[in-house]
Design a protein around this motif. Sequence first.
Motif, PDB file in Angstrom:
ATOM      1  N   ASN A  72      -0.568 -12.819  22.813  1.00 63.38           N
ATOM      2  CA  ASN A  72      -0.659 -14.285  22.855  1.00 63.38           C
ATOM      3  C   ASN A  72      -2.112 -14.714  22.972  1.00 63.38           C
ATOM      4  OD1 ASN A  72       2.062 -14.681  22.667  1.00 63.38           O
ATOM      5  ND2 ASN A  72       2.366 -15.158  24.830  1.00 63.38           N
ATOM      6  N   GLY A  73      -2.492 -15.714  22.172  1.00 68.35           N
ATOM      7  CA  GLY A  73      -3.856 -16.220  22.212  1.00 68.35           C
ATOM      8  C   GLY A  73      -4.834 -15.411  21.384  1.00 68.35           C
ATOM      9  N   LYS A  74      -4.371 -14.354  20.756  1.00 66.60           N
ATOM     10  CA  LYS A  74      -5.222 -13.507  19.920  1.00 66.60           C
ATOM     11  C   LYS A  74      -4.964 -13.818  18.448  1.00 66.60           C
ATOM     12  CE  LYS A  74      -6.693 -11.092  23.428  1.00 66.60           C
ATOM     13  NZ  LYS A  74      -8.060 -11.051  23.865  1.00 66.60           N
ATOM     14  N   SER A  75      -5.950 -13.507  17.617  1.00 63.33           N
ATOM     15  CA  SER A  75      -5.822 -13.662  16.169  1.00 63.33           C
ATOM     16  C   SER A  75      -5.980 -12.300  15.519  1.00 63.33           C
ATOM     17  CB  SER A  75      -6.904 -14.597  15.629  1.00 63.33           C
ATOM     18  OG  SER A  75      -6.776 -15.867  16.193  1.00 63.33           O
ATOM     19  N   ALA A  76      -5.305 -12.123  14.393  1.00 65.30           N
ATOM     20  CA  ALA A  76      -5.402 -10.866  13.650  1.00 65.30           C
ATOM     21  C   ALA A  76      -5.520 -11.167  12.165  1.00 65.30           C
ATOM     22  CB  ALA A  76      -4.170 -10.009  13.904  1.00 65.30           C
ATOM     23  N   LEU A  77      -6.397 -10.450  11.488  1.00 64.91           N
ATOM     24  CA  LEU A  77      -6.524 -10.520  10.042  1.00 64.91           C
ATOM     25  C   LEU A  77      -5.967  -9.226   9.477  1.00 64.91           C
ATOM     26  CD1 LEU A  77      -7.600 -11.512   7.298  1.00 64.91           C
ATOM     27  CD2 LEU A  77      -9.810 -10.499   7.931  1.00 64.91           C
ATOM     28  N   VAL A  78      -4.995  -9.348   8.587  1.00 63.57           N
ATOM     29  CA  VAL A  78      -4.408  -8.164   7.972  1.00 63.57           C
ATOM     30  C   VAL A  78      -4.717  -8.210   6.486  1.00 63.57           C
ATOM     31  CG1 VAL A  78      -2.317  -6.831   7.575  1.00 63.57           C
ATOM     32  CG2 VAL A  78      -2.566  -8.131   9.696  1.00 63.57           C
ATOM     33  N   THR A  79      -5.633  -7.345   6.042  1.00 62.68           N
ATOM     34  CA  THR A  79      -5.944  -7.267   4.624  1.00 62.68           C
ATOM     35  C   THR A  79      -4.790  -6.548   3.927  1.00 62.68           C
ATOM     36  OG1 THR A  79      -7.167  -5.194   4.858  1.00 62.68           O
ATOM     37  CG2 THR A  79      -8.422  -7.231   5.057  1.00 62.68           C
ATOM     38  N   GLY A  80      -4.425  -7.058   2.776  1.00 64.42           N
ATOM     39  CA  GLY A  80      -3.260  -6.492   2.089  1.00 64.42           C
ATOM     40  C   GLY A  80      -1.990  -6.784   2.849  1.00 64.42           C
ATOM     41  N   GLY A  81      -1.987  -7.882   3.596  1.00 64.33           N
ATOM     42  CA  GLY A  81      -0.853  -8.200   4.466  1.00 64.33           C
ATOM     43  C   GLY A  81       0.345  -8.797   3.765  1.00 64.33           C
ATOM     44  N   SER A  82       0.263  -8.935   2.453  1.00 61.34           N
ATOM     45  CA  SER A  82       1.375  -9.571   1.753  1.00 61.34           C
ATOM     46  C   SER A  82       2.427  -8.579   1.250  1.00 61.34           C
ATOM     47  CB  SER A  82       0.851 -10.399   0.576  1.00 61.34           C
ATOM     48  OG  SER A  82       0.108  -9.599  -0.314  1.00 61.34           O
ATOM     49  N   ARG A  83       2.132  -7.275   1.333  1.00 64.69           N
ATOM     50  CA  ARG A  83       3.097  -6.292   0.833  1.00 64.69           C
ATOM     51  C   ARG A  83       2.958  -4.969   1.577  1.00 64.69           C
ATOM     52  NH1 ARG A  83       3.032  -6.656  -5.649  1.00 64.69           N
ATOM     53  NH2 ARG A  83       2.113  -4.639  -5.324  1.00 64.69           N
ATOM     54  N   GLY A  84       3.992  -4.174   1.498  1.00 67.49           N
ATOM     55  CA  GLY A  84       3.960  -2.801   1.993  1.00 67.49           C
ATOM     56  C   GLY A  84       3.629  -2.654   3.470  1.00 67.49           C
ATOM     57  N   ILE A  85       2.783  -1.670   3.758  1.00 71.19           N
ATOM     58  CA  ILE A  85       2.393  -1.386   5.143  1.00 71.19           C
ATOM     59  C   ILE A  85       1.684  -2.583   5.760  1.00 71.19           C
ATOM     60  CG2 ILE A  85       0.884   0.049   6.594  1.00 71.19           C
ATOM     61  CD1 ILE A  85       1.476   2.355   4.612  1.00 71.19           C
ATOM     62  N   GLY A  86       0.856  -3.278   4.979  1.00 70.57           N
ATOM     63  CA  GLY A  86       0.167  -4.464   5.488  1.00 70.57           C
ATOM     64  C   GLY A  86       1.142  -5.532   5.940  1.00 70.57           C
ATOM     65  N   ARG A  87       2.195  -5.732   5.157  1.00 67.71           N
ATOM     66  CA  ARG A  87       3.208  -6.724   5.534  1.00 67.71           C
ATOM     67  C   ARG A  87       3.865  -6.329   6.859  1.00 67.71           C
ATOM     68  NH1 ARG A  87       7.569  -9.835   1.943  1.00 67.71           N
ATOM     69  NH2 ARG A  87       8.736 -10.772   3.650  1.00 67.71           N
ATOM     70  N   GLY A  88       4.234  -5.068   6.988  1.00 73.54           N
ATOM     71  CA  GLY A  88       4.848  -4.607   8.230  1.00 73.54           C
ATOM     72  C   GLY A  88       3.914  -4.766   9.414  1.00 73.54           C
TER      73      GLY A  88
END
Length: 75
Positions: free
Chosen positions: A5-21
């Motif tokens: 809570n209160g943290k931010s995360a950037l997930v590159t390739g977050g729209s599919r596959g392992i990134g999505r998970g």
Amino acid sequence: MARLNGKSALVTGGSRGIGRGTAEALAAAGATVAVNRPPGEDPSFGEAVVAEIEADDGEAFVLEADVSDEDEVEN
């Protein structure tokens, strides 16, 4: 338990596959997640991840950037 809570995360390739998970797991732990999708990818992939996270009461949004391009990363 929302450990991020209160943290931010950037997930590159977050729209599919392992990134999505990864994006979904971070959101479930309480983080606000920026789901990055590469330019040229169908925008609906990123939007679907955000919709799923929001349906589970999480917070997320889509970014589009080529993470191999330093100028795009800076922006």
